[in-house]
Design an enzyme around this catalytic site. Sequence first.
Site, PDB file in Angstrom:
ATOM      1  N   CYS A  31       0.838  -1.204   0.000  1.00 26.64           N
ATOM      2  CA  CYS A  31       0.000   0.000   0.000  1.00 26.64           C
ATOM      3  C   CYS A  31       0.875   1.257   0.000  1.00 26.64           C
ATOM      4  O   CYS A  31       1.490   1.601   1.017  1.00 26.64           O
ATOM      5  CB  CYS A  31      -0.925  -0.026   1.219  1.00 26.64           C
ATOM      6  N   CYS A  34       0.071   3.981   2.570  1.00 21.24           N
ATOM      7  CA  CYS A  34       0.416   3.578   3.937  1.00 21.24           C
ATOM      8  C   CYS A  34       1.802   4.088   4.332  1.00 21.24           C
ATOM      9  O   CYS A  34       2.065   4.354   5.510  1.00 21.24           O
ATOM     10  CB  CYS A  34       0.383   2.058   4.073  1.00 21.24           C
TER      11      CYS A  34
END
Length: 241
Positions: A31, A34
């Site tokens: 991700c 993230c």
Amino acid sequence: MPVALLTDGAFSAEVLAHPGLVVVDIWAEWCTPCRALVPIFEALADRYNGRVRVAKLDADANVEVVTRYDVRALPTVLMFQGGVLVERLSGARSIGTYTDAIDAHLARGDAGAIAVSSVERPMAAPAPANAESGAIREARQLLANDEATLVFKHSSSCPISFMAKRQYDQFLVANPDVPTRLVIVQKERELSNALETVSRLRHASPQAFIVREGHVLWDASHDDITQPHLEAAFVALRPPA
């Protein structure tokens, strides 16, 4: 102070049993957004050292927590007060967004969570502390939240419940900041029974209800659980302009 690393197995002890505020970053290696939270969470851990537990959980390696709290986007930050989910922030946000939320919960010292009906139902009278199970305590904390919180009881073996959960999921996608608690009845039978006892709502699955400050404000079951009905319930809770 380093950011704590959580797992499914340690989640209950490290988060749900913690009496204070716990902030959990749910992330994944793949991700990209993230990664923006890595320095932010390190800064939060230093800033709130000794006052707030700051932690992260790998979504790919800990499916049980991701499923239980219906995490649908990464990153998602969950905040728990006294073991109760009080805030959900989806997507990477600025550090100011997180500090504002944390400071607000610290100021309130709340137990946070969500919920609307024309007749309010008071909580059951508290039993002696030594007679209450953990499930009863969690149910009481959930209903005691001062923010309207949506509770959804889902049966993983019922076709009607799967249809209702689809409506619930669509509502959450459209309203990601609404506090919510998904209870999978087959996995959390004790909590499901405790919610029936504390809320005085006769058990059904699927069942959805909104709670706030010890009252059930709205409830529905089976085919009455639809995204429009949920939207209307929360609209009715908003203070008049």
